[in-house]
Scaffold this active site. Structure first.
Site, PDB file in Angstrom:
ATOM      1  N   CYS A 230      10.120   5.028  29.897  1.00  0.00           N
ATOM      2  CA  CYS A 230       9.983   5.438  28.481  1.00  0.00           C
ATOM      3  C   CYS A 230      10.295   6.938  28.352  1.00  0.00           C
ATOM      4  O   CYS A 230      10.241   7.674  29.337  1.00  0.00           O
ATOM      5  CB  CYS A 230       8.554   5.224  27.998  1.00  0.00           C
ATOM      6  SG  CYS A 230       7.966   3.528  28.024  1.00  0.00           S
TER       7      CYS A 230
ATOM      8  N   THR B 135       0.947  12.447  25.591  1.00  0.00           N
ATOM      9  CA  THR B 135       1.286  11.062  25.915  1.00  0.00           C
ATOM     10  C   THR B 135       1.266  10.915  27.431  1.00  0.00           C
ATOM     11  O   THR B 135       1.772  11.759  28.160  1.00  0.00           O
ATOM     12  CB  THR B 135       2.613  10.617  25.275  1.00  0.00           C
ATOM     13  OG1 THR B 135       2.683   9.193  25.327  1.00  0.00           O
ATOM     14  CG2 THR B 135       3.849  11.211  25.932  1.00  0.00           C
TER      15      THR B 135
ATOM     16  N   HIS C 151       6.731   8.298  21.654  1.00  0.00           N
ATOM     17  CA  HIS C 151       6.821   7.716  23.000  1.00  0.00           C
ATOM     18  C   HIS C 151       7.563   6.389  22.849  1.00  0.00           C
ATOM     19  O   HIS C 151       6.967   5.391  22.458  1.00  0.00           O
ATOM     20  CB  HIS C 151       5.401   7.504  23.544  1.00  0.00           C
ATOM     21  CG  HIS C 151       5.326   6.910  24.916  1.00  0.00           C
ATOM     22  ND1 HIS C 151       4.338   7.276  25.819  1.00  0.00           N
ATOM     23  CD2 HIS C 151       6.063   5.970  25.565  1.00  0.00           C
ATOM     24  CE1 HIS C 151       4.479   6.576  26.945  1.00  0.00           C
ATOM     25  NE2 HIS C 151       5.517   5.762  26.804  1.00  0.00           N
TER      26      HIS C 151
END
Lengths: 286, 176
Positions: free
Chosen positions: B43, B37, B60
């Site tokens: 995040c 990711t 994520h």
């Protein structure tokens, strides 16, 4: 200001303006236009014409029967949808392939631009700011200065900025190393493109909006600044500069922006960017 | 809806990667794959790996609580930590993973520079993660969170090794 112009003059080539989009938006904003005028602007841009024809025939807007008539498709979409769609399409071309200077992946700079535009519009609507469409345009164009940095320094940008790694804020690092930051460069580029006030200033102040005590304060600049951060929190266009930007303290109070409102807008922004992306995928030619 | 229906069961692409986008999650048993990711800001990326069942997964998530926007949570549960994390674990269990064998890592949760600290989205994400893990007796094997930086997180499904790339430099997060 002289150093910003020196910088632009040294730039081997400047990013081209999204001319058709800016003409369409300015015509629609003037309120004095007809479909023929819009058609004349759009038809000279082949990619844009094809995209408008495809959107006009898509499930969301298509009336019964296919239409290959540009004017008819323009009428189907309506002024508001058309101006946003054309801005999104054109800025995608402007930002296309750019972002390496900031360690961004393909199309991320454009995603961040659209995220800032949507968040600007959302905040402007919530705040009952006079012109959400203007906020949208400013949010979309706020990072065009990054294109100039990229043309000048390309992939070497992160390495050069390491010289100022002691500075916490990315904007301060750009000023220390390049003598100018991407916000000032974006404002100068917008002026070079002939964009009207207050768009260049909204770009100039998107990271550091003047406080209400300063004479050049404008609610619009606060909106675009908050939208820039919403777009970062939504994970759009996170590059090597990470989240290394300051949140202007006065903006939270001016915009009545609490953590709940911000998180709601983060979720909305991300979801709408995804929708626009998939709509443009369906309308892109080739 | 079962957890498996809401979490992708993925195989690697031609480059051997399973890319997890924002608000996205996947589990896999493809030993040749690497889950990745990109550009975690505020995040948080969560990985889990069962070395016996050779099951791995990654999430994520963007925001801590689904209550922020229930409609979006229903469409995209991976957007929120409080619903995405349990779904990721359930999907891994459905593929044969066992809680007591799981190696769990996390990265991200960075902040913008907010001098009075009212807008700590990254910190709120870190809090929901720790709260859920505390409540469910799950220990983080390793984490790299906070600061103002962007992180790219990846995990090899051959051995569960987790790496973090930041500003062009890559380092192994797990095994320690």
């Amino acid at each position: 200001m002289a150093s910003v112009m020196d910088f632009l003059n040294k730039c081997p080539e400047l990013p081209p303006a999204p001319t058709a989009a800016l003409r369409v938006v300015s015509l629609i904003r003037s309120g004095d236009y007809d479909i023929r005028q819009l058609e004349q602007i759009i038809r000279v841009d082949e990619a844009l014409s094809c995209a408008v024809l495809k959107l006009g025939n898509s499930a969301a807007y298509g009336a019964p029967g296919r239409s290959f008539n540009l004017a008819q498709c323009i009428a189907r979409l309506g002024a508001k949808t058309l101006s946003k769609f054309i801005l999104e399409q054109s800025t995608r071309q402007v930002y296309h392939g750019a972002g390496q200077a900031y360690g961004l992946r393909r199309e991320d700079l454009w995603r961040g631009a659209v995220g800032g535009a949507i968040a600007s519009e959302l905040i402007a609507q919530r705040q009952k700011y006079a012109d959400p469409a203007l906020a949208y345009t400013c949010g979309l164009l706020r990072d065009v200065g990054k294109l100039v940095v990229e043309i000048m320094y390309g992939d070497d940008t992160p390495r050069l900025l390491e010289q100022a790694s002691h500075l916490k804020c990315h904007l301060e690092r750009e000023r220390a190393v390049f003598g100018v930051d991407h916000a000032a460069l974006g404002a100068a580029l917008a002026e070079h493109w002939g964009l009207p006030a207050p768009i260049p200033d909204a770009i100039r102040f998107h990271h550091e909006p003047p406080t209400p005590e300063q004479p050049n304060h404008d609610d619009l600049f606060d909106v675009v600044h908050a939208a820039d951060l919403i777009s970062l929190w939504a994970g759009l266009a996170i590059g090597v500069d990470g989240l290394e930007y300051r949140l202007a303290p006065h903006v939270k109070e001016r915009l009545h922006l609490g953590i709940r409102e911000a998180e709601f807008e983060i979720a909305e922004t991300w979801a709408r960017v995804s929708e626009i992306e998939s709509m443009l995928e369906q309308t892109t030619i080739g | 809806m079962s957890a498996v229906a809401q979490v992708r069961i993925a195989d690697a692409d031609q480059k051997g990667l399973i890319t997890i986008g924002i608000a996205d999650m996947a589990v896999s048993q493809d030993p040749s794959a690497r889950l990745i990711t990109y550009a975690l800001g505020s995040c948080i990326g969560v990985t889990l790996y069962d070395p016996v069942a050779r099951v791995g997964g990654m999430l994520h998530f963007m925001l801590p609580n689904a209550a922020t926007n229930e409609a979006k949570a229903a469409e995209k549960p991976g957007m929120f930590g409080d619903v995405g994390i349990p779904l990721l674990f359930k999907a891994a269990y459905d593929l044969g993973a066992r809680k007591e064998r799981l190696v769990v890592c996390a990265a991200g949760g960075a902040e913008v520079i907010d001098d009075d600290g009212q807008f700590r989205v990254g910190s709120r994400n870190r809090t929901i993660l720790r709260k859920l893990f505390w409540k469910n007796n799950i220990l983080l094997a390793a984490d790299d969170t906070g600061g103002n930086i962007s992180r790219t997180m990846s995990m090899s499904l051959a051995d569960g090794a987790v790496t973090i790339r930041t500003k062009g430099t890559e380092r192994v997060l797990w095994p320690l």
